[in-house]
Design a protein around this motif. Structure first.
Motif, mmCIF file in Angstrom:
data_model
loop_
_atom_site.group_PDB
_atom_site.id
_atom_site.type_symbol
_atom_site.label_atom_id
_atom_site.label_comp_id
_atom_site.label_asym_id
_atom_site.label_seq_id
_atom_site.Cartn_x
_atom_site.Cartn_y
_atom_site.Cartn_z
ATOM 1 N N ARG A 282 -78.196 -25.767 -17.991
ATOM 2 C CA ARG A 282 -78.405 -25.618 -16.713
ATOM 3 C C ARG A 282 -77.539 -23.827 -16.142
ATOM 4 O O ARG A 282 -76.388 -23.835 -16.467
ATOM 5 C CB ARG A 282 -78.167 -26.067 -15.380
ATOM 6 C CG ARG A 282 -76.714 -26.894 -15.465
ATOM 7 C CD ARG A 282 -76.983 -28.149 -14.378
ATOM 8 N NE ARG A 282 -75.251 -29.188 -14.225
ATOM 9 C CZ ARG A 282 -74.577 -28.205 -13.759
ATOM 10 N NH1 ARG A 282 -74.926 -27.455 -13.070
ATOM 11 N NH2 ARG A 282 -73.630 -29.097 -13.500
ATOM 12 N N LEU A 283 -77.717 -23.747 -15.117
ATOM 13 C CA LEU A 283 -76.764 -21.977 -14.421
ATOM 14 C C LEU A 283 -76.599 -22.655 -13.430
ATOM 15 O O LEU A 283 -76.866 -22.950 -12.060
ATOM 16 C CB LEU A 283 -78.139 -21.117 -14.643
ATOM 17 C CG LEU A 283 -78.965 -20.163 -15.398
ATOM 18 C CD1 LEU A 283 -80.029 -20.106 -15.773
ATOM 19 C CD2 LEU A 283 -77.582 -20.092 -16.638
ATOM 20 N N ARG A 284 -75.007 -21.916 -13.259
ATOM 21 C CA ARG A 284 -74.561 -22.023 -12.183
ATOM 22 C C ARG A 284 -73.650 -20.672 -11.842
ATOM 23 O O ARG A 284 -73.880 -19.866 -13.417
ATOM 24 C CB ARG A 284 -73.093 -22.817 -12.285
ATOM 25 C CG ARG A 284 -72.401 -23.554 -10.737
ATOM 26 C CD ARG A 284 -71.850 -24.281 -11.218
ATOM 27 N NE ARG A 284 -70.226 -23.720 -12.132
ATOM 28 C CZ ARG A 284 -69.510 -24.617 -12.037
ATOM 29 N NH1 ARG A 284 -69.642 -26.041 -11.214
ATOM 30 N NH2 ARG A 284 -68.412 -24.400 -12.634
ATOM 31 N N TYR A 285 -73.623 -20.267 -10.266
ATOM 32 C CA TYR A 285 -72.710 -18.942 -10.073
ATOM 33 C C TYR A 285 -71.672 -19.325 -9.723
ATOM 34 O O TYR A 285 -71.394 -19.575 -8.050
ATOM 35 C CB TYR A 285 -74.028 -18.334 -9.068
ATOM 36 C CG TYR A 285 -73.533 -16.745 -9.462
ATOM 37 C CD1 TYR A 285 -73.315 -15.698 -10.115
ATOM 38 C CD2 TYR A 285 -72.660 -16.584 -7.618
ATOM 39 C CE1 TYR A 285 -72.774 -14.511 -9.865
ATOM 40 C CE2 TYR A 285 -72.340 -15.107 -7.689
ATOM 41 C CZ TYR A 285 -73.043 -14.076 -8.264
ATOM 42 O OH TYR A 285 -71.779 -12.640 -8.495
ATOM 43 N N ALA A 286 -70.746 -18.792 -10.117
ATOM 44 C CA ALA A 286 -69.372 -19.579 -9.667
ATOM 45 C C ALA A 286 -67.902 -18.312 -10.525
ATOM 46 O O ALA A 286 -68.545 -18.015 -11.078
ATOM 47 C CB ALA A 286 -68.827 -21.403 -9.801
ATOM 48 N N GLY A 287 -67.991 -18.025 -9.646
ATOM 49 C CA GLY A 287 -66.076 -17.610 -9.596
ATOM 50 C C GLY A 287 -66.572 -15.371 -9.509
ATOM 51 O O GLY A 287 -65.901 -15.116 -11.169
ATOM 52 N N GLY A 288 -67.946 -15.531 -9.561
ATOM 53 C CA GLY A 288 -68.942 -14.010 -10.077
ATOM 54 C C GLY A 288 -69.304 -14.065 -11.081
ATOM 55 O O GLY A 288 -69.598 -12.826 -11.299
ATOM 56 N N GLN A 289 -69.822 -15.354 -11.432
ATOM 57 C CA GLN A 289 -70.550 -14.964 -12.585
ATOM 58 C C GLN A 289 -71.517 -16.188 -12.896
ATOM 59 O O GLN A 289 -71.132 -17.132 -12.140
ATOM 60 C CB GLN A 289 -69.742 -14.663 -13.747
ATOM 61 C CG GLN A 289 -68.791 -15.575 -14.055
ATOM 62 C CD GLN A 289 -67.502 -15.854 -14.910
ATOM 63 O OE1 GLN A 289 -67.085 -14.700 -16.292
ATOM 64 N NE2 GLN A 289 -66.726 -16.725 -15.360
ATOM 65 N N TRP A 290 -71.331 -15.197 -13.797
ATOM 66 C CA TRP A 290 -73.293 -16.960 -14.176
ATOM 67 C C TRP A 290 -72.396 -17.820 -14.986
ATOM 68 O O TRP A 290 -71.410 -17.505 -16.260
ATOM 69 C CB TRP A 290 -74.878 -16.440 -15.070
ATOM 70 C CG TRP A 290 -75.238 -15.782 -13.972
ATOM 71 C CD1 TRP A 290 -75.158 -14.693 -13.019
ATOM 72 C CD2 TRP A 290 -76.156 -17.045 -12.766
ATOM 73 N NE1 TRP A 290 -76.458 -14.412 -12.398
ATOM 74 C CE2 TRP A 290 -76.886 -15.413 -12.282
ATOM 75 C CE3 TRP A 290 -76.477 -17.922 -12.686
ATOM 76 C CZ2 TRP A 290 -77.505 -16.175 -10.347
ATOM 77 C CZ3 TRP A 290 -77.411 -18.379 -12.248
ATOM 78 C CH2 TRP A 290 -78.337 -17.488 -10.785
ATOM 79 N N GLU A 291 -72.834 -19.004 -15.184
ATOM 80 C CA GLU A 291 -72.428 -20.305 -16.341
ATOM 81 C C GLU A 291 -73.406 -20.847 -16.495
ATOM 82 O O GLU A 291 -74.748 -21.095 -15.861
ATOM 83 C CB GLU A 291 -71.418 -21.359 -15.939
ATOM 84 C CG GLU A 291 -70.034 -20.451 -15.008
ATOM 85 C CD GLU A 291 -69.622 -21.267 -14.100
ATOM 86 O OE1 GLU A 291 -69.813 -22.835 -14.301
ATOM 87 O OE2 GLU A 291 -68.174 -21.118 -14.007
ATOM 88 N N ARG A 292 -73.169 -21.248 -17.759
ATOM 89 C CA ARG A 292 -74.176 -22.312 -19.009
ATOM 90 C C ARG A 292 -73.788 -24.001 -19.542
ATOM 91 O O ARG A 292 -72.628 -23.589 -19.864
ATOM 92 C CB ARG A 292 -74.693 -21.434 -19.438
ATOM 93 C CG ARG A 292 -76.042 -20.353 -20.079
ATOM 94 C CD ARG A 292 -76.012 -19.638 -20.751
ATOM 95 N NE ARG A 292 -76.561 -20.748 -22.270
ATOM 96 C CZ ARG A 292 -78.098 -21.020 -22.234
ATOM 97 N NH1 ARG A 292 -79.041 -20.346 -21.126
ATOM 98 N NH2 ARG A 292 -78.541 -21.783 -22.873
ATOM 99 N N ARG A 293 -74.333 -24.514 -18.213
ATOM 100 C CA ARG A 293 -73.116 -25.488 -18.175
ATOM 101 C C ARG A 293 -73.856 -26.473 -19.325
ATOM 102 O O ARG A 293 -75.602 -26.815 -18.820
ATOM 103 C CB ARG A 293 -73.471 -26.003 -17.315
ATOM 104 C CG ARG A 293 -72.500 -25.228 -16.577
ATOM 105 C CD ARG A 293 -71.802 -25.751 -14.992
ATOM 106 N NE ARG A 293 -70.966 -26.969 -15.043
ATOM 107 C CZ ARG A 293 -69.545 -27.226 -15.234
ATOM 108 N NH1 ARG A 293 -68.905 -26.537 -15.230
ATOM 109 N NH2 ARG A 293 -68.953 -28.513 -15.511
#
Length: 334
Positions: free
Chosen positions: A176-187
């Protein structure tokens, strides 16, 4: 109007006609186009994203194109290319994260260099949340975080929603995708479940956190907010995930369902908070006044930039939200 005969497309066509536009109906299903065109007394032009010449014919002589045909992973690129060849603005109602990200990544520089206008996600998911977040920001140049919480009384998905969701899941895999710390994360972990206190009469509700929607793509494109999170009421998530949840059914003469929604936006900067809320009915039907109002502003020159632009970037957010009445009731709270 590409994808004119779909569930959302029909709402958009009706709104266009009601506001004095003369839409050219287009899409791949010739029979569905013919029936809708005969019903409304409009022109139909069959076109397919696999046939660029057919798209060029569909757009010939038109002022702009609205794309409501999913899955958008397949349609946005070809229809944008046709719009660029025709030299006309492009708007879509895509809520697919990957398609939205592709539009910004692949066309931002090219569209700006050409002075073209491309407005993705100009719909309930994407456009509305972006406008609310922009309005809540007000005169802040930056914020620490933005939270966009959706309370749906139910979520009966259309066939298009199910297909788009399947395409997104296929592209994303087990992540799933999350936007944190100014960037995209795949979790790969499960999205958190928590409680969100919505304005009355909804009140506290169980929500799925990090239920990433199109707003999380559009907001950071133009607002300096490093953490953007969307939430969805857990009941609605169960509805849309269940294979036996029926499609929406008309509850009035305009074809709207009896579904209601409340969108609650919270923006934080330092120790301060600002909020904006929107209430209305039928997330599919309300997309029509959103994208048609955007079209009217683009064609009328009431825009702030060119290139690929989010709703709150290209339009005056407060003025746009006011123009959505009576379809959407908005409350801004300092």
């Amino acid at each position: 109007m590409f994808g004119a005969y779909g569930h959302t497309g029909r709402f958009v066509v009706a709104e266009l006609v009601a506001r004095g536009f003369v839409p050219v109906l287009s899409g791949r299903n010739g029979q569905a186009l013919k029936e809708l065109a005969e019903e409304l007394g409009l022109e139909a032009r069959t076109a397919s994203v696999e046939d660029p010449a057919s798209l060029d014919h569909a757009l010939a002589g038109t002022a702009a194109v609205i794309n409501s045909a999913g899955p958008f992973a397949s349609t946005t690129g070809p229809v944008i290319e046709a719009a660029l060849r025709a030299g006309i603005p492009y708007l879509d109602v895509a809520a697919e994260l990957e398609a939205n990200l592709d539009t910004f990544a692949h066309y931002r520089a090219r569209a700006r260099a050409a002075g073209a206008v491309i407005v993705p996600a100009m719909a309930f998911f994407g456009g509305l949340g972006d406008l609310l977040t922009t309005a809540a920001m007000g005169d802040w140049a930056e914020a620490d975080e933005a939270h966009i919480a959706y309370a749906l009384s139910s979520w009966h998905p259309t066939a298009g929603t199910r297909l788009s969701g399947a395409v997104s899941r296929e592209r994303r895999g087990d992540h799933r995708l999350r936007y944190a710390g100014g960037q995209w994360e795949r979790r790969s972990d499960a999205a958190p479940t928590l409680e969100w206190t919505f304005p009355e009469p909804v009140g506290p509700r169980e929500v799925i956190g990090e239920f990433t929607m199109a707003d999380v793509v559009t907001v950071p494109q133009h607002l300096s907010i490093p953490d953007v999170t969307t939430y969805m009421t857990a009941d609605a998530v169960r509805d849309v995930a269940a294979p036996d949840t029926p499609a929406p059914t008309a509850a009035d003469e305009n074809g709207r369902s009896d579904q209601t929604f409340l969108v609650d936006v919270l923006v934080r900067a330092g120790g301060a908070e600002r909020r904006a809320t929107a209430r209305g009915r039928d997330i599919y039907a309300v997309t029509a006044p959103l994208v048609v109002e955007a079209l009217d502003r683009v064609l009328g020159g009431r825009t702030r930039t060119t290139g690929v632009a989010s709703a709150g970037e290209i339009f005056d957010a407060r003025d746009f939200l006011d123009a959505l009445a009576p379809h959407v009731t908005v409350d801004l709270r300092p």
